[in-house]
Design an enzyme around this catalytic site. Structure first.
Site, PDB file in Angstrom:
ATOM      1  N   SER A  56       0.831  -1.208   0.000  1.00  0.00           N
ATOM      2  CA  SER A  56       0.000   0.000   0.000  1.00  0.00           C
ATOM      3  C   SER A  56       0.867   1.260   0.000  1.00  0.00           C
ATOM      4  O   SER A  56       0.501   2.275  -0.605  1.00  0.00           O
ATOM      5  CB  SER A  56      -0.981   0.007   1.169  1.00  0.00           C
ATOM      6  OG  SER A  56      -0.306   0.186   2.387  1.00  0.00           O
ATOM      7  N   ASN A  57       2.011   1.211   0.660  1.00  0.00           N
ATOM      8  CA  ASN A  57       2.910   2.373   0.637  1.00  0.00           C
ATOM      9  C   ASN A  57       3.548   2.554  -0.734  1.00  0.00           C
ATOM     10  O   ASN A  57       3.747   3.680  -1.187  1.00  0.00           O
ATOM     11  CB  ASN A  57       3.996   2.224   1.711  1.00  0.00           C
ATOM     12  CG  ASN A  57       3.485   2.635   3.070  1.00  0.00           C
ATOM     13  OD1 ASN A  57       3.288   3.807   3.330  1.00  0.00           O
ATOM     14  ND2 ASN A  57       3.237   1.653   3.937  1.00  0.00           N
ATOM     15  N   LYS A  74      23.320 -14.929   1.242  1.00  0.00           N
ATOM     16  CA  LYS A  74      22.645 -13.624   1.271  1.00  0.00           C
ATOM     17  C   LYS A  74      23.331 -12.664   0.303  1.00  0.00           C
ATOM     18  O   LYS A  74      22.667 -11.857  -0.360  1.00  0.00           O
ATOM     19  CB  LYS A  74      22.673 -13.060   2.699  1.00  0.00           C
ATOM     20  CG  LYS A  74      21.985 -11.726   2.838  1.00  0.00           C
ATOM     21  CD  LYS A  74      21.667 -11.354   4.268  1.00  0.00           C
ATOM     22  CE  LYS A  74      21.028  -9.976   4.331  1.00  0.00           C
ATOM     23  NZ  LYS A  74      20.477  -9.619   5.621  1.00  0.00           N
ATOM     24  N   MET A 133      10.794  -6.622   4.550  1.00  0.00           N
ATOM     25  CA  MET A 133      10.902  -7.231   5.874  1.00  0.00           C
ATOM     26  C   MET A 133      12.239  -7.902   6.189  1.00  0.00           C
ATOM     27  O   MET A 133      12.347  -8.654   7.147  1.00  0.00           O
ATOM     28  CB  MET A 133       9.750  -8.234   6.075  1.00  0.00           C
ATOM     29  CG  MET A 133       8.365  -7.597   6.011  1.00  0.00           C
ATOM     30  SD  MET A 133       8.203  -6.112   7.032  1.00  0.00           S
ATOM     31  CE  MET A 133       8.095  -6.870   8.643  1.00  0.00           C
ATOM     32  N   ARG A 134      13.246  -7.665   5.368  1.00  0.00           N
ATOM     33  CA  ARG A 134      14.571  -8.223   5.671  1.00  0.00           C
ATOM     34  C   ARG A 134      15.551  -7.098   5.979  1.00  0.00           C
ATOM     35  O   ARG A 134      15.351  -5.967   5.520  1.00  0.00           O
ATOM     36  CB  ARG A 134      15.123  -8.998   4.467  1.00  0.00           C
ATOM     37  CG  ARG A 134      14.400 -10.270   4.224  1.00  0.00           C
ATOM     38  CD  ARG A 134      14.857 -10.929   2.937  1.00  0.00           C
ATOM     39  NE  ARG A 134      13.933 -11.986   2.639  1.00  0.00           N
ATOM     40  CZ  ARG A 134      14.024 -13.209   3.124  1.00  0.00           C
ATOM     41  NH1 ARG A 134      15.053 -13.556   3.862  1.00  0.00           N
ATOM     42  NH2 ARG A 134      13.112 -14.108   2.845  1.00  0.00           N
ATOM     43  N   ASN A 190      13.377   4.272   4.150  1.00  0.00           N
ATOM     44  CA  ASN A 190      12.495   3.259   4.746  1.00  0.00           C
ATOM     45  C   ASN A 190      11.303   3.934   5.425  1.00  0.00           C
ATOM     46  O   ASN A 190      11.402   5.073   5.881  1.00  0.00           O
ATOM     47  CB  ASN A 190      13.295   2.475   5.807  1.00  0.00           C
ATOM     48  CG  ASN A 190      12.517   1.305   6.378  1.00  0.00           C
ATOM     49  OD1 ASN A 190      11.841   0.578   5.657  1.00  0.00           O
ATOM     50  ND2 ASN A 190      12.598   1.109   7.683  1.00  0.00           N
ATOM     51  N   HIS A 198       8.745   3.192   8.642  1.00  0.00           N
ATOM     52  CA  HIS A 198       8.624   2.314   9.817  1.00  0.00           C
ATOM     53  C   HIS A 198       7.408   2.740  10.645  1.00  0.00           C
ATOM     54  O   HIS A 198       7.212   3.930  10.890  1.00  0.00           O
ATOM     55  CB  HIS A 198       9.905   2.395  10.658  1.00  0.00           C
ATOM     56  CG  HIS A 198       9.866   1.478  11.833  1.00  0.00           C
ATOM     57  ND1 HIS A 198      10.096   0.124  11.720  1.00  0.00           N
ATOM     58  CD2 HIS A 198       9.577   1.713  13.139  1.00  0.00           C
ATOM     59  CE1 HIS A 198       9.959  -0.444  12.902  1.00  0.00           C
ATOM     60  NE2 HIS A 198       9.641   0.502  13.782  1.00  0.00           N
TER      61      HIS A 198
HETATM   62  C1  GRF Z   1       4.091  -0.542   6.861  1.00  0.00           C
HETATM   63  O1  GRF Z   1       3.395  -0.432   8.072  1.00  0.00           O
HETATM   64  C2  GRF Z   1       5.516  -0.088   7.025  1.00  0.00           C
HETATM   65  O2  GRF Z   1       5.671   0.893   8.001  1.00  0.00           O
HETATM   66  C3  GRF Z   1       6.204  -1.348   7.454  1.00  0.00           C
HETATM   67  O3  GRF Z   1       5.568  -2.379   6.743  1.00  0.00           O
HETATM   68  C4  GRF Z   1       4.236  -1.985   6.438  1.00  0.00           C
HETATM   69  C5  GRF Z   1       4.060  -2.165   4.963  1.00  0.00           C
HETATM   70  O4  GRF Z   1       2.737  -1.984   4.558  1.00  0.00           O
HETATM   71  N1  GRF Z   1       7.623  -1.246   7.216  1.00  0.00           N
HETATM   72  P1  GRF Z   1       2.380  -1.987   3.009  1.00  0.00           P
HETATM   73  O5  GRF Z   1       2.946  -3.276   2.421  1.00  0.00           O
HETATM   74  O6  GRF Z   1       2.982  -0.779   2.384  1.00  0.00           O
HETATM   75  O7  GRF Z   1       0.884  -1.973   2.932  1.00  0.00           O
END
Ligand code: GRF
Length: 199
Positions: free
Chosen positions: A13-14, A64, A89-90, A106, A108
């Site tokens: 979504s971001n 890695k 997520m890594r 990033n 967060h």
């Molecule tokens: C968000 O809450 C971001 O802060 C975190 O992971 C989530 C990702 O959400 N790092 P989306 O995949 O952008 O919906």
């Protein structure tokens, strides 16, 4: 024009909020690619708006370093200026971070330095804070420790759960992430030690 690419592991979504602002011309940049480390919905979101996406599966690589080299090569091929970690997520290795030094942003879901790492929203609920929020920052070699660009606060109400709170935080993320990317693309962010100066 700057080329902005994305890393994502989840819903995307971001990514979508930011990519739409680029496609509408609000952010003057070009979209490179989206890379995911798993079969994430973010890949489909990218395709749905015409953004080329790649899944790079760490299990297909011996180390890695090899896995990240593949991603570095993909970002390099499309001449990426900025990588947006939009729910990746890594932990990126120091080598990856060096390859794009001060060029990875990033998002967060907490007011850093509170609640770094995984499950930041759950951590905030369990701690009992009354205010939390979200943070955009440059990625350095630590976990969620890089210089902060923007933050937005969210009030935690007595009946909030991790899921209702995450929803409110997401809404703020979709504002500060595109704004941060816009500032970067306009050359208006200068890193001075821990401080990010916005001109
Ligand atoms: C968000 O809450 C971001 O802060 C975190 O992971 C989530 C990702 O959400 N790092 P989306 O995949 O952008 O919906």
């Amino acid at each position: 024009m700057m080329i902005v690419s994305f890393l994502a592991s989840g819903q995307g979504s971001n990514f979508l909020a930011t990519a739409k602002k680029i496609q509408s011309g609000y952010i003057k940049a070009k979209i490179g690619i989206l890379v995911s480390d798993n079969d994430a919905p973010a890949l489909r979101k990218a395709e749905s708006i015409g953004v080329k996406s790649f899944r790079v599966n760490p299990k297909d690589y011996g180390s890695k370093a090899d896995f990240e080299d593949e991603m570095i090569a993909l970002f390099g091929h499309c001449k990426t200026d900025l990588i947006v970690a939009a729910g990746y997520m890594r932990i990126l290795s120091p080598r990856f971070v060096k390859a794009f030094e001060n060029r990875i942003i990033n998002i967060h879901p907490s007011l850093l330095p509170a609640f770094p790492g995984r499950d930041a929203v759950k951590q905030a609920i369990e701690y009992g804070v009354k205010i939390t929020g979200c943070t955009t920052h440059f990625i350095d070699e630590g976990t969620d420790t890089g210089p902060i660009i923007m933050q937005a606060a969210v009030t935690v109400l007595p009946n909030d759960t991790a899921s209702t709170l995450a929803k409110k935080i997401h809404a703020k993320e979709h504002k500060i992430l595109p704004e941060s990317i816009k500032l970067f693309c306009e050359g208006r962010l200068k890193i001075n030690g821990r401080d990010v100066i916005i001109s």
